[in-house]
Design a protein around this motif. Structure first.
Motif, PDB file in Angstrom:
ATOM      1  N   ARG A 171       0.191  23.798  -5.487  1.00 17.07           N
ATOM      2  CA  ARG A 171      -0.869  23.575  -4.644  1.00 17.07           C
ATOM      3  C   ARG A 171      -1.545  21.975  -4.747  1.00 17.07           C
ATOM      4  O   ARG A 171      -0.884  21.424  -5.718  1.00 17.07           O
ATOM      5  CB  ARG A 171      -1.954  24.508  -5.315  1.00 17.07           C
ATOM      6  N   GLU A 172      -1.720  21.554  -3.699  1.00 21.30           N
ATOM      7  CA  GLU A 172      -2.249  20.165  -3.607  1.00 21.30           C
ATOM      8  C   GLU A 172      -3.696  19.963  -4.192  1.00 21.30           C
ATOM      9  O   GLU A 172      -4.313  20.668  -3.776  1.00 21.30           O
ATOM     10  CB  GLU A 172      -2.093  19.464  -2.120  1.00 21.30           C
ATOM     11  N   LEU A 173      -3.714  18.966  -5.236  1.00 16.20           N
ATOM     12  CA  LEU A 173      -4.826  18.563  -5.665  1.00 16.20           C
ATOM     13  C   LEU A 173      -5.488  17.278  -4.904  1.00 16.20           C
ATOM     14  O   LEU A 173      -4.814  16.654  -4.130  1.00 16.20           O
ATOM     15  CB  LEU A 173      -4.810  18.028  -7.032  1.00 16.20           C
ATOM     16  N   GLY A 174      -6.767  16.880  -5.203  1.00 16.48           N
ATOM     17  CA  GLY A 174      -7.222  15.781  -4.768  1.00 16.48           C
ATOM     18  C   GLY A 174      -6.417  14.549  -5.356  1.00 16.48           C
ATOM     19  O   GLY A 174      -5.999  14.711  -6.404  1.00 16.48           O
ATOM     20  N   ASP A 190     -10.896  16.363 -14.060  1.00 16.31           N
ATOM     21  CA  ASP A 190     -11.413  17.868 -13.593  1.00 16.31           C
ATOM     22  C   ASP A 190     -10.158  18.289 -12.337  1.00 16.31           C
ATOM     23  O   ASP A 190     -10.576  18.468 -11.346  1.00 16.31           O
ATOM     24  CB  ASP A 190     -12.593  17.507 -12.827  1.00 16.31           C
ATOM     25  N   GLY A 191      -9.138  17.891 -12.840  1.00 15.24           N
ATOM     26  CA  GLY A 191      -8.045  18.584 -11.889  1.00 15.24           C
ATOM     27  C   GLY A 191      -7.875  17.894 -10.469  1.00 15.24           C
ATOM     28  O   GLY A 191      -7.767  18.387  -9.507  1.00 15.24           O
ATOM     29  N   GLY A 192      -8.161  16.762 -10.421  1.00 17.56           N
ATOM     30  CA  GLY A 192      -7.984  15.949  -8.964  1.00 17.56           C
ATOM     31  C   GLY A 192      -9.403  15.984  -8.146  1.00 17.56           C
ATOM     32  O   GLY A 192      -9.273  15.364  -7.375  1.00 17.56           O
ATOM     33  N   LYS A 193     -10.328  16.621  -8.503  1.00 17.25           N
ATOM     34  CA  LYS A 193     -11.621  16.337  -7.871  1.00 17.25           C
ATOM     35  C   LYS A 193     -12.105  15.044  -7.652  1.00 17.25           C
ATOM     36  O   LYS A 193     -12.720  14.584  -6.860  1.00 17.25           O
ATOM     37  CB  LYS A 193     -12.557  17.508  -8.437  1.00 17.25           C
ATOM     38  N   SER A 194     -11.948  14.387  -8.891  1.00 18.32           N
ATOM     39  CA  SER A 194     -12.480  12.785  -8.874  1.00 18.32           C
ATOM     40  C   SER A 194     -11.537  12.246  -9.688  1.00 18.32           C
ATOM     41  O   SER A 194     -10.926  12.806 -10.681  1.00 18.32           O
ATOM     42  CB  SER A 194     -13.800  12.980  -9.486  1.00 18.32           C
ATOM     43  N   TRP A 195     -11.322  10.730  -9.464  1.00 19.15           N
ATOM     44  CA  TRP A 195     -10.459   9.930 -10.217  1.00 19.15           C
ATOM     45  C   TRP A 195     -11.322   8.592 -10.306  1.00 19.15           C
ATOM     46  O   TRP A 195     -12.279   8.273  -9.692  1.00 19.15           O
ATOM     47  CB  TRP A 195      -9.364   9.433  -9.314  1.00 19.15           C
ATOM     48  N   GLU A 196     -10.864   8.098 -11.534  1.00 18.05           N
ATOM     49  CA  GLU A 196     -11.593   6.710 -11.724  1.00 18.05           C
ATOM     50  C   GLU A 196     -10.491   5.951 -12.501  1.00 18.05           C
ATOM     51  O   GLU A 196      -9.548   6.234 -13.029  1.00 18.05           O
ATOM     52  CB  GLU A 196     -12.689   7.000 -12.736  1.00 18.05           C
ATOM     53  N   LYS A 197     -10.933   4.669 -12.443  1.00 18.56           N
ATOM     54  CA  LYS A 197      -9.916   3.481 -13.164  1.00 18.56           C
ATOM     55  C   LYS A 197     -10.137   3.720 -14.658  1.00 18.56           C
ATOM     56  O   LYS A 197     -11.406   3.750 -15.168  1.00 18.56           O
ATOM     57  CB  LYS A 197     -10.267   2.247 -12.871  1.00 18.56           C
ATOM     58  N   ARG A 221       1.009  -1.150   0.021  1.00 20.61           N
ATOM     59  CA  ARG A 221       0.097  -0.169   0.079  1.00 20.61           C
ATOM     60  C   ARG A 221       0.690   1.332   0.067  1.00 20.61           C
ATOM     61  O   ARG A 221       1.892   1.352   0.632  1.00 20.61           O
ATOM     62  CB  ARG A 221      -0.759  -0.133   1.361  1.00 20.61           C
ATOM     63  N   SER A 222       0.313   2.287  -0.713  1.00 16.79           N
ATOM     64  CA  SER A 222       0.886   3.600  -0.687  1.00 16.79           C
ATOM     65  C   SER A 222       0.027   4.735  -0.702  1.00 16.79           C
ATOM     66  O   SER A 222      -0.978   4.603  -1.378  1.00 16.79           O
ATOM     67  CB  SER A 222       1.852   3.634  -1.887  1.00 16.79           C
ATOM     68  N   LEU A 223       0.371   5.795   0.025  1.00 18.30           N
ATOM     69  CA  LEU A 223      -0.471   6.792   0.247  1.00 18.30           C
ATOM     70  C   LEU A 223      -0.064   7.737  -0.805  1.00 18.30           C
ATOM     71  O   LEU A 223       1.249   8.247  -0.424  1.00 18.30           O
ATOM     72  CB  LEU A 223      -0.766   7.534   1.543  1.00 18.30           C
ATOM     73  N   ASN A 224      -0.566   8.396  -1.712  1.00 20.95           N
ATOM     74  CA  ASN A 224       0.117   9.265  -2.810  1.00 20.95           C
ATOM     75  C   ASN A 224      -0.538  10.493  -3.078  1.00 20.95           C
ATOM     76  O   ASN A 224      -1.787  10.884  -2.538  1.00 20.95           O
ATOM     77  CB  ASN A 224      -0.126   8.639  -4.291  1.00 20.95           C
ATOM     78  N   HIS A 225       0.297  11.723  -3.037  1.00 19.87           N
ATOM     79  CA  HIS A 225      -0.172  12.869  -3.270  1.00 19.87           C
ATOM     80  C   HIS A 225       0.155  13.531  -4.363  1.00 19.87           C
ATOM     81  O   HIS A 225       1.188  13.202  -5.230  1.00 19.87           O
ATOM     82  CB  HIS A 225       0.633  13.602  -2.093  1.00 19.87           C
ATOM     83  N   VAL A 226      -0.776  14.550  -4.923  1.00 20.61           N
ATOM     84  CA  VAL A 226      -0.554  15.265  -6.251  1.00 20.61           C
ATOM     85  C   VAL A 226      -0.459  16.698  -5.968  1.00 20.61           C
ATOM     86  O   VAL A 226      -1.507  17.159  -5.161  1.00 20.61           O
ATOM     87  CB  VAL A 226      -1.950  14.956  -7.097  1.00 20.61           C
ATOM     88  N   TYR A 227       0.353  17.302  -6.759  1.00 25.01           N
ATOM     89  CA  TYR A 227       0.598  18.728  -6.679  1.00 25.01           C
ATOM     90  C   TYR A 227       0.916  19.265  -8.067  1.00 25.01           C
ATOM     91  O   TYR A 227       1.364  18.875  -8.964  1.00 25.01           O
ATOM     92  CB  TYR A 227       2.004  19.060  -5.783  1.00 25.01           C
ATOM     93  N   GLN A 228       0.383  20.612  -8.140  1.00 27.75           N
ATOM     94  CA  GLN A 228       0.611  21.590  -9.420  1.00 27.75           C
ATOM     95  C   GLN A 228       1.110  22.840  -9.177  1.00 27.75           C
ATOM     96  O   GLN A 228       0.786  23.433  -8.139  1.00 27.75           O
ATOM     97  CB  GLN A 228      -0.846  21.539 -10.389  1.00 27.75           C
TER      98      GLN A 228
END
Length: 270
Positions: free
Chosen positions: A153-156, A196-203, A137-144
């Motif tokens: 700034r951090e995205l979802g 949508d810039g990290g507001k939602s994610w899908e496979k 498992r890994s917790l991942n973070h996204v920035y732009q």
């Protein structure tokens, strides 16, 4: 205005850095861990003001823990151990092929294992960082960034849906981005994406040819030159690399085709 892509790095299923796109620029480490940058296939060389750990004893500071994007117009390195509080990620940036550098911290950032960084032009860029959260498992973070890396700034992120080890990451625009993950029982490729810039994610459903069913499939970092994109998928069999399949896109990654032009995955604007 889009710039010619720089060299992009990804990770194999074992976590080792691999090149996802070769722009004729690269990096290496000397015996002490100094970061050496090569441009134009070695015609221009520089040393970055960064020393990485070559012993495996400093968490977050090894070669596999550090993200590189190397272009003549913009070279960017994301490094460090970040816990979201007292320790933070740092970004080294050069816009003159390594003659001068700026070092910018990202306050409140997190991630210490896998890191990816890239730019779609001199102003617009992204970082994805991960940190182990237990076995597999890994917790991942996204920035732009939209100011060339001065501020981030951090995205979802998709951690509510998927928390495995990253193998690749890339954005085609501020809205459309992709995260690739290590294969497990289903052999992959596992890719999550946002429109949508990290507001939602899908496979992202990718329908590869049945001829690849026996192979483990590792998605590397997608690379974009404007709306044109390429997504490498590393093939492995019994632990040995067997080749790479390249998917291509002409619409910022909304639709992906195989090398024969067949549509393998199709998305829609929200």
């Amino acid at each position: 205005m889009n710039a010619k892509p720089g060299t992009m790095y990804s990770h194999s299923s074992s976590g080792e850095p691999v090149i996802a796109y070769d722009a004729g620029n690269s990096y290496s480490l000397d015996q002490e861990g100094h970061v050496l940058i090569s441009y134009r296939n070695g015609d221009v060389t520089a040393q970055a003001p960064l020393t990485l750990d070559t012993t495996g004893s400093v968490q977050g500071m090894g070669r596999a823990d550090t993200g590189f994007y190397i272009a003549e117009e913009k070279t960017a390195i994301v490094y460090g151990f970040a816990n979201g509080q007292s320790s933070q990620l740092h970004v080294l940036i050069s816009e003159d092929m390594g003659k001068t550098w700026t070092d910018t911290p990202i306050p409140g950032s997190a991630g210490y294992d896998t890191k990816f960084i890239g730019f779609t032009n001199k102003a617009e860029g992204w970082i994805v960082s991960g940190g182990s959260a237990g076995a597999g498992r890994s917790l991942n973070h996204v920035y732009q960034t939209s100011d060339g890396g001065k501020t981030w700034r951090e995205l979802g992120n998709p951690n509510d849906q998927y928390t495995e080890q990253l193998t690749g990451a890339g954005f085609s625009s501020g809205d459309i981005g992709f995260l690739g993950y290590r294969y497990y029982a289903d052999k992959g490729p596992t890719v999550y994406w946002t429109q949508d810039g990290g507001k939602s994610w899908e496979k992202l459903v990718i329908s590869l040819s049945d001829s690849w069913d026996a192979y483990q499939k590792t998605p590397l970092s997608p690379v974009f030159n404007g709306k044109d994109g390429r997504l490498p998928i590393l093939l492995s069999l019994d632990g040995e690399v067997a080749g790479t399949v390249y998917l291509t896109s002409k619409d910022y990654g909304l639709t992906w085709n195989d090398e024969e032009g067949r549509i393998l995955s199709e998305g829609h604007y929200r």
